[in-house]
Scaffold this motif. Structure first.
Motif, PDB file in Angstrom:
ATOM      1  N   MET A  23       0.864  -1.350   0.044  1.00  0.00           N
ATOM      2  CA  MET A  23      -0.495  -0.108  -0.161  1.00  0.00           C
ATOM      3  C   MET A  23       0.688   1.562  -0.300  1.00  0.00           C
ATOM      4  SD  MET A  23      -3.031   1.001  -0.276  1.00  0.00           S
ATOM      5  CE  MET A  23      -4.532  -0.591   0.896  1.00  0.00           C
ATOM      6  N   GLU A  24       0.964   1.587  -0.986  1.00  0.00           N
ATOM      7  CA  GLU A  24       1.410   3.031  -1.116  1.00  0.00           C
ATOM      8  C   GLU A  24       0.957   4.153  -0.861  1.00  0.00           C
ATOM      9  OE1 GLU A  24       5.146   4.217  -4.482  1.00  0.00           O
ATOM     10  OE2 GLU A  24       3.134   4.073  -5.453  1.00  0.00           O
ATOM     11  N   GLY A  25      -0.183   4.321  -0.814  1.00  0.00           N
ATOM     12  CA  GLY A  25      -0.537   6.215   0.065  1.00  0.00           C
ATOM     13  C   GLY A  25      -0.764   5.797   1.851  1.00  0.00           C
ATOM     14  N   TYR A  26      -1.756   6.298   2.580  1.00  0.00           N
ATOM     15  CA  TYR A  26      -0.891   6.147   3.537  1.00  0.00           C
ATOM     16  C   TYR A  26      -0.417   6.836   4.516  1.00  0.00           C
ATOM     17  CZ  TYR A  26      -6.122   4.280   2.742  1.00  0.00           C
ATOM     18  OH  TYR A  26      -7.064   4.211   1.910  1.00  0.00           O
ATOM     19  N   GLY A  27       0.912   7.778   3.868  1.00  0.00           N
ATOM     20  CA  GLY A  27       1.773   7.836   4.410  1.00  0.00           C
ATOM     21  C   GLY A  27       2.994   6.731   4.300  1.00  0.00           C
ATOM     22  N   ALA A  28       2.970   6.463   3.161  1.00  0.00           N
ATOM     23  CA  ALA A  28       4.056   5.457   2.519  1.00  0.00           C
ATOM     24  C   ALA A  28       4.373   6.482   0.578  1.00  0.00           C
ATOM     25  CB  ALA A  28       4.135   4.654   1.986  1.00  0.00           C
ATOM     26  N   GLN A  29       4.069   7.263   0.659  1.00  0.00           N
ATOM     27  CA  GLN A  29       4.577   7.585  -0.369  1.00  0.00           C
ATOM     28  C   GLN A  29       6.018   7.584  -1.205  1.00  0.00           C
ATOM     29  OE1 GLN A  29       2.626   9.261   1.662  1.00  0.00           O
ATOM     30  NE2 GLN A  29       0.579   9.459  -0.052  1.00  0.00           N
ATOM     31  N   GLY A  30       5.984   6.910  -2.453  1.00  0.00           N
ATOM     32  CA  GLY A  30       7.050   6.646  -2.992  1.00  0.00           C
ATOM     33  C   GLY A  30       7.208   5.739  -1.983  1.00  0.00           C
ATOM     34  N   LEU A  31       7.094   4.815  -1.572  1.00  0.00           N
ATOM     35  CA  LEU A  31       7.202   3.224  -1.634  1.00  0.00           C
ATOM     36  C   LEU A  31       7.736   2.165  -2.506  1.00  0.00           C
ATOM     37  CD1 LEU A  31       7.598   0.865   0.754  1.00  0.00           C
ATOM     38  CD2 LEU A  31       4.750   0.605   0.798  1.00  0.00           C
ATOM     39  N   ALA A  32       6.530   2.191  -3.727  1.00  0.00           N
ATOM     40  CA  ALA A  32       7.241   1.661  -5.230  1.00  0.00           C
ATOM     41  C   ALA A  32       8.601   1.373  -5.384  1.00  0.00           C
ATOM     42  CB  ALA A  32       6.256   1.937  -6.014  1.00  0.00           C
ATOM     43  N   ALA A  33       9.482   2.983  -5.453  1.00  0.00           N
ATOM     44  CA  ALA A  33      10.310   3.762  -5.428  1.00  0.00           C
ATOM     45  C   ALA A  33      11.554   2.898  -4.274  1.00  0.00           C
ATOM     46  CB  ALA A  33      10.752   4.613  -5.864  1.00  0.00           C
ATOM     47  N   VAL A  34      11.220   2.262  -3.255  1.00  0.00           N
ATOM     48  CA  VAL A  34      12.168   1.562  -2.538  1.00  0.00           C
ATOM     49  C   VAL A  34      11.894   0.613  -2.886  1.00  0.00           C
ATOM     50  CG1 VAL A  34      12.906   1.624   0.204  1.00  0.00           C
ATOM     51  CG2 VAL A  34      11.847   3.995  -0.777  1.00  0.00           C
ATOM     52  N   VAL A  35      11.093   0.042  -2.907  1.00  0.00           N
ATOM     53  CA  VAL A  35      10.745  -1.857  -3.139  1.00  0.00           C
ATOM     54  C   VAL A  35      11.775  -2.160  -4.519  1.00  0.00           C
ATOM     55  CG1 VAL A  35       9.698  -3.362  -4.042  1.00  0.00           C
ATOM     56  CG2 VAL A  35       8.046  -1.934  -2.226  1.00  0.00           C
ATOM     57  N   GLU A  36      11.494  -1.191  -5.442  1.00  0.00           N
ATOM     58  CA  GLU A  36      12.536  -1.345  -6.390  1.00  0.00           C
ATOM     59  C   GLU A  36      14.249  -1.383  -6.592  1.00  0.00           C
ATOM     60  OE1 GLU A  36      11.218   1.010  -9.600  1.00  0.00           O
ATOM     61  OE2 GLU A  36       8.838   0.092  -9.656  1.00  0.00           O
ATOM     62  N   LYS A  37      14.697  -0.518  -6.007  1.00  0.00           N
ATOM     63  CA  LYS A  37      15.627  -0.437  -5.578  1.00  0.00           C
ATOM     64  C   LYS A  37      16.558  -1.587  -4.241  1.00  0.00           C
ATOM     65  CE  LYS A  37      18.972   3.142  -6.020  1.00  0.00           C
ATOM     66  NZ  LYS A  37      19.182   4.001  -7.169  1.00  0.00           N
ATOM     67  N   LEU A  38      15.829  -1.538  -3.421  1.00  0.00           N
ATOM     68  CA  LEU A  38      15.630  -2.771  -2.688  1.00  0.00           C
ATOM     69  C   LEU A  38      16.246  -3.459  -3.191  1.00  0.00           C
ATOM     70  CD1 LEU A  38      14.356  -2.313   1.617  1.00  0.00           C
ATOM     71  CD2 LEU A  38      16.361  -1.540   0.326  1.00  0.00           C
ATOM     72  N   GLY A  39      14.392  -4.206  -4.426  1.00  0.00           N
ATOM     73  CA  GLY A  39      14.810  -5.659  -4.515  1.00  0.00           C
ATOM     74  C   GLY A  39      15.682  -5.696  -5.788  1.00  0.00           C
ATOM     75  N   ALA A  40      16.039  -4.991  -6.561  1.00  0.00           N
ATOM     76  CA  ALA A  40      17.826  -4.426  -6.967  1.00  0.00           C
ATOM     77  C   ALA A  40      19.129  -5.735  -6.702  1.00  0.00           C
ATOM     78  CB  ALA A  40      18.315  -3.384  -7.771  1.00  0.00           C
ATOM     79  N   ARG A  41      18.600  -5.488  -5.194  1.00  0.00           N
ATOM     80  CA  ARG A  41      20.354  -5.810  -5.354  1.00  0.00           C
ATOM     81  C   ARG A  41      20.077  -7.681  -4.708  1.00  0.00           C
ATOM     82  NH1 ARG A  41      22.706  -3.040   0.241  1.00  0.00           N
ATOM     83  NH2 ARG A  41      22.077  -0.606  -0.273  1.00  0.00           N
ATOM     84  N   LEU A  42      18.671  -8.802  -4.933  1.00  0.00           N
ATOM     85  CA  LEU A  42      18.610  -9.726  -5.208  1.00  0.00           C
ATOM     86  C   LEU A  42      18.864 -10.100  -6.043  1.00  0.00           C
ATOM     87  CD1 LEU A  42      16.094 -10.304  -2.705  1.00  0.00           C
ATOM     88  CD2 LEU A  42      18.748 -10.220  -2.265  1.00  0.00           C
ATOM     89  N   ILE A  43      18.747  -9.174  -7.812  1.00  0.00           N
ATOM     90  CA  ILE A  43      18.853  -9.340  -9.528  1.00  0.00           C
ATOM     91  C   ILE A  43      20.109 -10.449  -9.548  1.00  0.00           C
ATOM     92  CG2 ILE A  43      19.112  -9.436 -11.269  1.00  0.00           C
ATOM     93  CD1 ILE A  43      16.442  -8.136 -10.601  1.00  0.00           C
ATOM     94  N   GLY A  44      19.635 -12.209  -9.431  1.00  0.00           N
ATOM     95  CA  GLY A  44      20.636 -13.062  -9.984  1.00  0.00           C
ATOM     96  C   GLY A  44      20.600 -14.249  -9.121  1.00  0.00           C
ATOM     97  N   GLN A  45      20.137 -13.756  -8.320  1.00  0.00           N
ATOM     98  CA  GLN A  45      20.320 -14.664  -6.329  1.00  0.00           C
ATOM     99  C   GLN A  45      18.707 -15.636  -7.156  1.00  0.00           C
ATOM    100  OE1 GLN A  45      21.226 -13.654  -3.240  1.00  0.00           O
ATOM    101  NE2 GLN A  45      21.454 -10.380  -3.474  1.00  0.00           N
TER     102      GLN A  45
END
Length: 395
Positions: free
Chosen positions: A36-58
């Motif tokens: 849920m990106e709303g309700y005070g969590a604006q920008g969450l999708a960008a954080v998900v994508e940034k952290l998730g990129a660390r796991l590519i190839g694993q």
């Protein structure tokens, strides 16, 4: 098996946006989670994508390893967006692992203790009042504009077989309907968060109207969020004692203060939905601050949520999932609810957009107030990707 791509998708859901994480692998197995990106969590999708990129190839299957690594990588900014992002990634990886094994997620967590989950109708009347001018367009239901409408809605809850309903404070001042939410910056009442006799009377009248319509067998819940200080919560808890609520729900970051409220009235207290991880929950159990601990599975991840529930059980506290998401979020909460012995009841939104069922491949089933546990691999349903891509958010 290797992770090849992480992608966030967003779907128009009327008054809000449904957001999803898609994790792809080189073996064609896809993992899904909802956040849920709303309700005070604006920008969450960008954080998900940034952290998730660390796991590519694993390999996605050692989920605990990946969650521990991402927690360590964000240790100096723990909680908040980082915690929600890690949870979204964890839940998608769990989905992949269960699908690879050909089993539902709950089978990886020890198997279900129950296959029918009692649910309560959450935000009962809330959306009908807040979006009174558009709720019929979005959801095909009548708005709330008076206490008489509250009585009729209570009767609807009973007629549809639900065993409980939860609402938020609705004001009918001067013939206008509005939601009371100063704790999130909305006037009146912000920023002081004081309580007067009009607020207490409004809460008692609203819950009494629901009781009149729903009858004595439907449990009543009131969610007060962050809208008061300790003295106000005490006044409200005492005033609501005759209505015999299942719980008064309070958001408070002071476990000792919450414990004081709990000792000051006979109304049961629930809290903790805004907390992240075992470390934040622990003082609430040590202070005996809650009758029921609410755990957000989408914000904590299902593996961490089960651990929090186990800790609550050691303090003889029952738990309930915080779940105001779409269907996929409800399925994720259902797998959690099925495997923890100290489960109380599951939250679910019933009032929702007309196209809600189209967003997933297999919509959940609710029968006589019970959520039926899915039987398919993973969460039991996937996101209908074509539909989501064809219905992007309008705002």
């Amino acid at each position: 098996m290797k992770i090849t791509k992480l992608e966030t998708l967003h779907c128009d859901a009327g008054w809000r946006v449904n957001s999803f994480l898609k994790v792809s692998t080189d073996e064609g197995i896809t993992g899904w989670s909802e956040f849920m990106e709303g309700y005070g969590a604006q920008g969450l999708a960008a954080v998900v994508e940034k952290l998730g990129a660390r796991l590519i190839g694993q390999d996605p299957r050692p989920v605990e390893k990946h969650s521990a690594y991402l927690y360590a990588a964000t240790r100096q900014a723990a909680g908040g967006l980082n915690a929600q992002a890690i949870a979204a990634i964890e839940n998608a990886l769990v989905d992949i692992k269960a699908k690879a094994l050909g089993v539902p997620v709950y089978e990886m967590l020890g198997g279900p203790l129950r296959d029918r989950l009692p649910v309560y109708w959450s935000h009962c009347g809330t959306y009908r009042a807040r979006y009174a001018d558009r709720i019929k367009e979005w959801a095909g239901i009548e708005p709330i504009r008076s206490l008489d409408d509250i009585v009729r809605l209570g009767a609807e809850v009973k007629q549809k077989g639900f065993k409980g309903l939860k609402t938020n404070l609705i004001r009918f001042d001067g013939g206008k309907v509005s939601m009371y939410g100063p704790g999130t910056g909305n006037p009146p009442g912000f920023p002081e968060l004081n309580v007067d006799q009009h607020i207490v009377a409004a809460a008692v009248n609203q819950l009494s109207a629901f009781r009149e319509g729903a009858g004595p067998e439907v449990g009543l819940f009131l969610d007060t969020n962050f809208n008061y200080k300790i003295d106000g919560y005490v006044k409200l808890a005492r005033a609501l004692e005759p209505l015999d609520l299942v719980w008064l729900e309070i958001d408070l970051y002071d476990p000792a203060g919450l414990s004081l409220i709990r000792r000051s009235a006979r109304t049961p207290i629930s809290s903790c939905e805004s907390l992240y991880g075992r470390r934040q929950f622990r003082p609430y159990f040590e202070q005996q601050a809650v009758d029921f601990a609410i755990i957000d599975v989408a914000w904590n991840g299902i593996l961490e949520s089960v651990k929090i529930a186990a800790m609550a059980d050691a303090y003889e506290v029952n738990v309930a999932p915080h779940n105001f998401n779409g269907h996929l979020g409800s399925l994720i909460s259902a797998h959690f609810s099925a495997v923890v012995p100290n489960f109380k009841v599951m939250e679910i939104d019933i009032d929702d957009i007309k196209w809600k069922d189209d967003i997933v491949t297999v919509p959940p089933v609710i029968e006589n107030g019970d959520f039926l546990l899915p039987t398919g691999p993973g969460w039991g349903a996937d996101v209908n990707e074509d539909f989501v891509r064809a219905h992007p958010p309008k705002r």
